[in-house]
Design an enzyme around this catalytic site. Structure first.
Site, mmCIF file in Angstrom:
data_model
loop_
_atom_site.group_PDB
_atom_site.id
_atom_site.type_symbol
_atom_site.label_atom_id
_atom_site.label_comp_id
_atom_site.label_asym_id
_atom_site.label_seq_id
_atom_site.Cartn_x
_atom_site.Cartn_y
_atom_site.Cartn_z
ATOM 1 N N LYS A 49 0.743 -1.237 -0.068
ATOM 2 C CA LYS A 49 0.080 0.067 -0.060
ATOM 3 C C LYS A 49 0.736 1.135 0.047
ATOM 4 C CE LYS A 49 -3.456 -2.674 -0.128
ATOM 5 N NZ LYS A 49 -2.857 -4.164 0.314
ATOM 6 N N TYR A 262 -11.868 -15.021 2.548
ATOM 7 C CA TYR A 262 -11.056 -14.044 2.747
ATOM 8 C C TYR A 262 -10.425 -14.079 4.231
ATOM 9 C CZ TYR A 262 -8.895 -9.264 3.585
ATOM 10 O OH TYR A 262 -8.121 -8.497 4.115
ATOM 11 N N TYR A 288 -2.479 -12.680 2.707
ATOM 12 C CA TYR A 288 -2.171 -12.218 1.525
ATOM 13 C C TYR A 288 -0.999 -13.017 0.864
ATOM 14 C CZ TYR A 288 -5.032 -8.148 1.924
ATOM 15 O OH TYR A 288 -6.267 -7.462 2.231
HETATM 16 C C1 LIG Z 1 -3.612 -5.297 0.090
HETATM 17 C C2 LIG Z 1 -2.530 -6.428 0.236
HETATM 18 C C3 LIG Z 1 -2.377 -7.331 -1.036
HETATM 19 C C4 LIG Z 1 -3.275 -7.225 -2.148
HETATM 20 O O1 LIG Z 1 -3.018 -6.130 -2.856
HETATM 21 P P1 LIG Z 1 -4.393 -5.565 -3.894
HETATM 22 O O2 LIG Z 1 -3.828 -4.378 -4.439
HETATM 23 O O3 LIG Z 1 -5.220 -5.141 -2.693
HETATM 24 O O4 LIG Z 1 -4.795 -6.644 -4.850
HETATM 25 C C5 LIG Z 1 -1.443 -8.242 -0.957
HETATM 26 N N1 LIG Z 1 -0.610 -8.129 0.167
HETATM 27 C C6 LIG Z 1 -0.646 -7.445 1.328
HETATM 28 C C7 LIG Z 1 0.044 -7.959 2.585
HETATM 29 C C8 LIG Z 1 -1.690 -6.501 1.310
HETATM 30 O O5 LIG Z 1 -1.850 -5.693 2.522
#
Ligand SMILES: *Cc1c(COP(=O)(O)O)cnc(C)c1O
Length: 337
Positions: A49, A262, A288
């Protein structure tokens, strides 16, 4: 692709490293594995992010905003990093937490929740799954305006075309590093959630005509829906850049490693987190990068790649939430409880 045309704040010094993972490659008996360490990006504890926020916060500042408003899940890395950017820029930050799994938000929780508190969120409001998140953010924006402030709302995950520019920039960074290292990557593997990361990389690679295919590993949605979301955002990002866009066929978002849903742990995710930690000393996250790495490992084990292929995994960060999932991640053999 001329990214310098877009206002940008700088939150990271230089490029994030690309490292070889020889012990993981040996453990899998598989292709040559490399990792792009976007977990080492700037702002509190790094992660993907940060790249999006460089463009989004620059836009907020250009508009004279004094308050950032955004939305995320109870252990949201995006909320943590938006809050960190706000703190650094001297802005207030209000968070709306979408309880994607009912009852999972607790102010007592560790991981990112603790960090929301430490970094001084001006307001945290919990809404149930299925809420109209844009409308919820508008409510907060109205409250800020009523108090004489200037709000700037950021969509979930920072995944709009402006935020996705951060990952078009990352694609350019990767192509430069590949040239510098003399390693022509055959493929990139990345987690695919709110789609900005995946879409931004695809838009950047298409703009550079890099010819590197990308495999997205879904963390939430089914394949067809996610591929549609990624493609739509990639097209909008390419339009913003004024560059050639990726085709629908360029978008691959596999849904085999989502598990029950999720943020819900899977055995493959736990195995992947533990393997990376023990073989390379790298911390993934349960929501993730752990599931994305489970996908990469699964694809390697099922013989999808030639032994001499060079694969680049993008580590999108998230390790602060490991501490909120301790119970799921511990080795049961070592756990006497
Ligand atoms: C938000 C996030 C993702 C996914 O990225 P997107 O742009 O939302 O698809 C992957 N890994 C981590 C650690 C995240 O915080």
């Amino acid at each position: 692709m001329n990214l310098a045309r877009f206002p940008r704040r700088r939150y990271t010094h230089g490029f994030t490293p690309i490292e070889a993972m020889p012990r993981l490659s040996a453990a899998l008996g598989g292709p040559q594995l490399f990792i792009k360490r976007d977990d080492l990006l700037g702002l509190a504890a790094g992660g993907n992010k940060t790249r999006k926020l460089e463009f989004l916060v620059a836009d907020a500042l250009a508009q004279g905003a004094d308050t950032l408003i955004t939305v995320g899940a109870p252990q949201s890395n995006h909320c943590r990093l938006t809050l960190a950017a706000a703190a650094k820029e001297g802005l207030a930050c209000r968070l709306i937490i979408e309880e994607r799994v009912a009852g999972t938000f607790s102010t007592e929780a560790l991981g990112n929740n603790l960090l929301f508190d430490l970094m001084g969120a001006a307001n945290i409001r919990v809404v149930p799954l299925g809420s109209d998140l844009a409308a919820e953010m508008d409510k907060d924006a109205a409250a800020v305006r009523a108090a004489g402030g200037k709000p700037y709302t950021i969509v979930g995950g920072g995944s709009n075309p402006l935020g996705a520019l951060g990952y078009a920039a990352c694609a350019a960074e990767i192509v430069t590093q590949a040239f510098d290292m003399g390693v022509p990557f055959d493929r990139i593997v990345v987690a695919s959630g709110s789609a900005g990361t995946h879409a931004g990389i695809l838009a950047g690679l298409a703009a550079l005509n890099a010819g590197i295919p990308v495999i997205g590993i879904n963390v939430r949605r089914q394949r067809a829906e996610q591929e549609g979301n990624v493609h739509k955002l990639a097209l909008a990002t390419s339009a913003l850049l004024g560059t050639p866009a990726p085709t629908r066929e360029d978008v691959v978002a596999l849904d085999d490693w989502v598990g029950p849903g999720y943020s819900l742990p899977t055995a493959d995710m736990v195995a992947a987190v533990r393997l990376l930690a023990a073989s390379e000393g790298i911390l993934l996250d349960p929501v993730y990068s752990g599931k994305a790495m489970a996908g990469l490992i699964g694809l390697v084990r099922s013989g999808q790649f030639a032994p001499d292929e060079r694969l680049l995994f993008i580590h999108t960060g998230g390790s602060p939430s490991l501490h909120a999932y301790a119970h799921d991640l511990r080795d049961p053999a070592l756990n006497n409880a």
